[in-house]
Write a protein that holds these residues in place. Structure first.
Motif, PDB file in Angstrom:
ATOM      1  N   VAL A 298      68.589 109.847  38.808  1.00 43.34           N
ATOM      2  CA  VAL A 298      68.321 110.615  40.025  1.00 43.34           C
ATOM      3  C   VAL A 298      67.402 111.771  39.653  1.00 43.34           C
ATOM      4  CG1 VAL A 298      69.329 111.976  41.890  1.00 43.34           C
ATOM      5  CG2 VAL A 298      70.574 109.997  40.967  1.00 43.34           C
ATOM      6  N   TYR A 299      66.252 111.856  40.301  1.00 44.75           N
ATOM      7  CA  TYR A 299      65.238 112.847  39.970  1.00 44.75           C
ATOM      8  C   TYR A 299      64.876 113.645  41.216  1.00 44.75           C
ATOM      9  CZ  TYR A 299      64.756 109.874  35.875  1.00 44.75           C
ATOM     10  OH  TYR A 299      65.018 109.133  34.743  1.00 44.75           O
ATOM     11  N   ARG A 300      64.833 114.965  41.069  1.00 44.00           N
ATOM     12  CA  ARG A 300      64.526 115.848  42.192  1.00 44.00           C
ATOM     13  C   ARG A 300      63.010 116.004  42.338  1.00 44.00           C
ATOM     14  NH1 ARG A 300      68.991 117.651  44.300  1.00 44.00           N
ATOM     15  NH2 ARG A 300      67.722 118.782  45.822  1.00 44.00           N
ATOM     16  N   LEU A 301      62.537 115.961  43.579  1.00 48.27           N
ATOM     17  CA  LEU A 301      61.111 116.004  43.869  1.00 48.27           C
ATOM     18  C   LEU A 301      60.570 117.416  44.083  1.00 48.27           C
ATOM     19  CD1 LEU A 301      60.965 113.000  46.344  1.00 48.27           C
ATOM     20  CD2 LEU A 301      59.790 113.132  44.138  1.00 48.27           C
ATOM     21  N   GLU A 302      61.436 118.405  44.123  1.00 49.30           N
ATOM     22  CA  GLU A 302      60.988 119.750  44.464  1.00 49.30           C
ATOM     23  C   GLU A 302      60.025 120.331  43.429  1.00 49.30           C
ATOM     24  OE1 GLU A 302      65.008 121.930  42.717  1.00 49.30           O
ATOM     25  OE2 GLU A 302      64.877 121.333  44.816  1.00 49.30           O
ATOM     26  N   ASP A 303      60.120 119.878  42.169  1.00 49.80           N
ATOM     27  CA  ASP A 303      59.225 120.356  41.122  1.00 49.80           C
ATOM     28  C   ASP A 303      58.870 119.161  40.241  1.00 49.80           C
ATOM     29  OD1 ASP A 303      57.998 121.441  38.847  1.00 49.80           O
ATOM     30  OD2 ASP A 303      59.119 123.316  39.018  1.00 49.80           O
ATOM     31  N   THR A 304      57.709 118.555  40.487  1.00 54.63           N
ATOM     32  CA  THR A 304      57.365 117.327  39.753  1.00 54.63           C
ATOM     33  C   THR A 304      57.049 117.602  38.288  1.00 54.63           C
ATOM     34  OG1 THR A 304      55.075 117.531  40.534  1.00 54.63           O
ATOM     35  CG2 THR A 304      56.553 116.101  41.801  1.00 54.63           C
ATOM     36  N   ASP A 305      56.660 118.826  37.940  1.00 55.82           N
ATOM     37  CA  ASP A 305      56.449 119.140  36.526  1.00 55.82           C
ATOM     38  C   ASP A 305      57.770 119.102  35.766  1.00 55.82           C
ATOM     39  OD1 ASP A 305      53.575 119.633  36.236  1.00 55.82           O
ATOM     40  OD2 ASP A 305      53.907 121.288  37.615  1.00 55.82           O
ATOM     41  N   LYS A 306      58.824 119.655  36.365  1.00 51.38           N
ATOM     42  CA  LYS A 306      60.146 119.586  35.742  1.00 51.38           C
ATOM     43  C   LYS A 306      60.629 118.139  35.678  1.00 51.38           C
ATOM     44  CE  LYS A 306      61.846 124.211  36.922  1.00 51.38           C
ATOM     45  NZ  LYS A 306      62.891 124.974  37.657  1.00 51.38           N
ATOM     46  N   LEU A 307      60.345 117.388  36.734  1.00 46.09           N
ATOM     47  CA  LEU A 307      60.730 115.977  36.764  1.00 46.09           C
ATOM     48  C   LEU A 307      60.080 115.228  35.597  1.00 46.09           C
ATOM     49  CD1 LEU A 307      60.668 113.723  39.943  1.00 46.09           C
ATOM     50  CD2 LEU A 307      59.696 112.948  37.794  1.00 46.09           C
ATOM     51  N   LEU A 308      58.789 115.445  35.391  1.00 43.91           N
ATOM     52  CA  LEU A 308      58.077 114.760  34.314  1.00 43.91           C
ATOM     53  C   LEU A 308      58.603 115.199  32.946  1.00 43.91           C
ATOM     54  CD1 LEU A 308      54.460 114.924  35.762  1.00 43.91           C
ATOM     55  CD2 LEU A 308      55.922 112.899  35.598  1.00 43.91           C
ATOM     56  N   ALA A 309      58.936 116.482  32.816  1.00 46.53           N
ATOM     57  CA  ALA A 309      59.500 116.965  31.556  1.00 46.53           C
ATOM     58  C   ALA A 309      60.821 116.273  31.252  1.00 46.53           C
ATOM     59  CB  ALA A 309      59.683 118.478  31.621  1.00 46.53           C
ATOM     60  N   LEU A 310      61.612 116.001  32.301  1.00 40.59           N
ATOM     61  CA  LEU A 310      62.881 115.301  32.119  1.00 40.59           C
ATOM     62  C   LEU A 310      62.649 113.861  31.664  1.00 40.59           C
ATOM     63  CD1 LEU A 310      65.945 115.344  32.372  1.00 40.59           C
ATOM     64  CD2 LEU A 310      65.705 114.745  34.797  1.00 40.59           C
ATOM     65  N   VAL A 311      61.616 113.216  32.212  1.00 43.69           N
ATOM     66  CA  VAL A 311      61.280 111.860  31.785  1.00 43.69           C
ATOM     67  C   VAL A 311      60.914 111.859  30.303  1.00 43.69           C
ATOM     68  CG1 VAL A 311      59.617 109.972  32.065  1.00 43.69           C
ATOM     69  CG2 VAL A 311      60.554 111.120  34.080  1.00 43.69           C
ATOM     70  N   ALA A 312      60.158 112.860  29.882  1.00 45.75           N
ATOM     71  CA  ALA A 312      59.750 112.947  28.481  1.00 45.75           C
ATOM     72  C   ALA A 312      60.945 113.176  27.550  1.00 45.75           C
ATOM     73  CB  ALA A 312      58.732 114.069  28.304  1.00 45.75           C
ATOM     74  N   GLN A 313      62.012 113.747  28.082  1.00 41.72           N
ATOM     75  CA  GLN A 313      63.228 113.923  27.292  1.00 41.72           C
ATOM     76  C   GLN A 313      64.070 112.653  27.248  1.00 41.72           C
ATOM     77  OE1 GLN A 313      65.341 117.259  28.946  1.00 41.72           O
ATOM     78  NE2 GLN A 313      63.579 118.637  28.778  1.00 41.72           N
ATOM     79  N   THR A 314      63.859 111.781  28.232  1.00 39.49           N
ATOM     80  CA  THR A 314      64.677 110.571  28.364  1.00 39.49           C
ATOM     81  C   THR A 314      64.073 109.391  27.617  1.00 39.49           C
ATOM     82  OG1 THR A 314      65.360 111.334  30.564  1.00 39.49           O
ATOM     83  CG2 THR A 314      65.752 109.012  30.027  1.00 39.49           C
ATOM     84  N   LEU A 315      62.753 109.275  27.649  1.00 40.19           N
ATOM     85  CA  LEU A 315      62.045 108.143  27.048  1.00 40.19           C
ATOM     86  C   LEU A 315      61.171 108.617  25.888  1.00 40.19           C
ATOM     87  CD1 LEU A 315      60.862 106.295  30.302  1.00 40.19           C
ATOM     88  CD2 LEU A 315      62.826 105.706  28.864  1.00 40.19           C
ATOM     89  N   PRO A 316      60.782 107.712  25.008  1.00 39.45           N
ATOM     90  CA  PRO A 316      59.923 108.089  23.875  1.00 39.45           C
ATOM     91  C   PRO A 316      58.468 108.249  24.309  1.00 39.45           C
ATOM     92  CG  PRO A 316      60.378 105.741  23.791  1.00 39.45           C
ATOM     93  CD  PRO A 316      61.217 106.293  24.926  1.00 39.45           C
ATOM     94  N   VAL A 317      58.223 109.240  25.149  1.00 37.47           N
ATOM     95  CA  VAL A 317      56.881 109.506  25.661  1.00 37.47           C
ATOM     96  C   VAL A 317      56.613 111.005  25.593  1.00 37.47           C
ATOM     97  CG1 VAL A 317      56.976 107.519  27.217  1.00 37.47           C
ATOM     98  CG2 VAL A 317      57.648 109.779  28.054  1.00 37.47           C
ATOM     99  N   ARG A 318      55.339 111.366  25.685  1.00 37.74           N
ATOM    100  CA  ARG A 318      54.958 112.774  25.751  1.00 37.74           C
ATOM    101  C   ARG A 318      53.975 112.981  26.884  1.00 37.74           C
ATOM    102  NH1 ARG A 318      50.071 114.450  23.265  1.00 37.74           N
ATOM    103  NH2 ARG A 318      48.861 112.729  22.345  1.00 37.74           N
ATOM    104  N   LEU A 319      53.968 114.202  27.398  1.00 36.54           N
ATOM    105  CA  LEU A 319      53.071 114.556  28.490  1.00 36.54           C
ATOM    106  C   LEU A 319      51.795 115.166  27.938  1.00 36.54           C
ATOM    107  CD1 LEU A 319      55.657 116.268  30.847  1.00 36.54           C
ATOM    108  CD2 LEU A 319      54.631 114.028  31.180  1.00 36.54           C
ATOM    109  N   ARG A 320      50.676 114.793  28.532  1.00 39.99           N
ATOM    110  CA  ARG A 320      49.407 115.387  28.163  1.00 39.99           C
ATOM    111  C   ARG A 320      48.746 115.947  29.414  1.00 39.99           C
ATOM    112  NH1 ARG A 320      44.096 112.494  25.355  1.00 39.99           N
ATOM    113  NH2 ARG A 320      42.872 114.401  25.142  1.00 39.99           N
ATOM    114  N   TYR A 321      48.620 117.276  29.473  1.00 40.44           N
ATOM    115  CA  TYR A 321      47.989 117.960  30.594  1.00 40.44           C
ATOM    116  C   TYR A 321      46.540 118.281  30.221  1.00 40.44           C
ATOM    117  CZ  TYR A 321      52.358 118.790  33.166  1.00 40.44           C
ATOM    118  OH  TYR A 321      53.519 118.636  33.884  1.00 40.44           O
ATOM    119  N   ARG A 322      45.607 117.608  30.854  1.00 41.17           N
ATOM    120  CA  ARG A 322      44.208 117.994  30.689  1.00 41.17           C
ATOM    121  C   ARG A 322      43.903 119.193  31.591  1.00 41.17           C
ATOM    122  NH1 ARG A 322      44.018 112.347  30.121  1.00 41.17           N
ATOM    123  NH2 ARG A 322      42.920 111.654  28.244  1.00 41.17           N
ATOM    124  N   THR A 323      44.346 119.110  32.846  1.00 44.70           N
ATOM    125  CA  THR A 323      44.334 120.228  33.789  1.00 44.70           C
ATOM    126  C   THR A 323      45.601 120.061  34.616  1.00 44.70           C
ATOM    127  OG1 THR A 323      43.248 119.112  35.663  1.00 44.70           O
ATOM    128  CG2 THR A 323      41.809 120.071  33.964  1.00 44.70           C
TER     129      THR A 323
END
Length: 333
Positions: A298-323
């Motif tokens: 269950v993922y909250r939509l109010e802050d998609t940056d926090k949502l993506l950070a949670l995904v990165a904690q759950t799966l073996p992935v990392r986030l890359r922000y170009r902008t």
């Protein structure tokens, strides 16, 4: 001792700044419309906060004047919006210049679609979800970046979805002595609800109908019998210009967005990221090599940056922000 007369005036609220930017862009694209200009002046005069937001946006617009005309409206909107939220002006210009380098035709398409929403009875921006109570008691929920119109007459209750996604919970028609059908139309079909709760979503080339309670009849010449098809709770259909066929259930709760959630069930990461991308401006993607990873939760939509950070904690992935507007997920090294 603090002197109230020397305090800086409070910054206008984010929503009011956004409204001021909306007015600026509307007037920019309809310069010869005196009625629209009068409506803007009425809005400015309605509250001192409106005028304050207007002056701030006007000031920034003058600084960006040379570049703004060459940038699609949605990009300019995002830049102005973030600059108004205390990004430094030099940083705003830098961001605007970076976005201009994209030169994407996709942005131009978004601009044209965004302006269609201004004439809609109900509309939402990217990342926004809103609920409305219709005159007959029906509850209308609009998902992100959506637009709909209402046409209630003595003979029918009609909601036209021109963009995005809606959820409708049928109300009891106050005109008890009449039999006005409750209808939702898209460019592909007409959907009639019977004491139902259902979701209608415009996708590329088709409309998806998902019924969560009651039943809905699809009126389309492309159904199996060439006239109509009744869809029961728990079922979904895809309706296009050439066919109307049962659809495989999605790997997520089709109506959870109305509560500000994405509820997934063993969903492919690529599909999940595509869904989340609907709620934020710009580009959000993931590398092909991780697209088939699965996630549930269950993922909250109010802050998609926090949502993506949670995904990165759950799966073996990392986030890359170009902008802020260009984010990708990659395999964790």
């Amino acid at each position: 001792m603090d002197n109230p007369s020397l305090r800086r005036p409070a910054a206008p609220r984010h929503l009011v700044v956004k409204q001021a930017i909306d007015w600026l862009l509307r007037l920019r694209n309809n310069a010869d419309n005196p009625r629209l200009r009068q409506q803007c002046e009425t809005w400015r005069a309605a509250h001192h906060e409106h005028e304050q937001a207007w002056q701030r946006v006007q000031s920034l617009q003058q600084e960006l004047h040379g570049n703004l005309r060459a940038v699609p409206a949605q990009v300019a909107f995002d830049t102005l919006e973030n600059s108004a939220q205390r990004l430094g002006r030099r940083q705003a210009l830098k961001l605007l210049g970076g976005v201009m380098l994209l030169g994407s035709a996709a942005w131009l398409g978004k601009e044209q679609l965004a302006w269609q929403q201004w004439n809609a009875d109900f509309a939402t921006a990217t990342g926004e979800r809103r609920g409305f109570q219709l005159p007959d008691g029906t509850r209308l929920e609009l998902n992100t970046d959506s637009a709909a119109d209402m046409d209630f007459t003595a003979r029918q209750r009609l909601v036209r979805l021109s963009r995005g996604e809606l959820m409708l919970t049928c109300g009891t028609d106050p005109q008890a002595d009449s039999s006005r059908p409750l209808l939702v139309s898209t460019r592909h079909a007409l959907f009639e609800g019977f004491d139902a709760r259902f979701v209608v979503r415009l996708e590329d080339g088709c409309t998806r109908l998902s019924v969560t309670a009651g039943s809905v009849v699809i009126h389309s010449p492309h159904t199996a019998d060439g006239a109509s098809a009744r869809v029961q709770a728990g079922q979904s259909y895809l309706v296009s210009a050439t066919q109307a066929v049962p659809a495989r259930p999605l790997d997520m709760d089709v109506g959870a967005w109305a509560d500000g959630l994405i509820v997934t069930r063993n969903m492919r990461l690529a599909d999940f990221i595509q869904e989340v991308g609907r709620y934020r401006p710009g580009y959000l993607g993931c590398a092909d090599e991780i697209g088939d990873l699965r996630l549930s939760g269950v993922y909250r939509l109010e802050d998609t940056d926090k949502l993506l950070a949670l995904v990165a904690q759950t799966l073996p992935v990392r986030l890359r922000y170009r902008t802020r507007w260009w984010v990708t997920l990659e395999r964790l090294a």
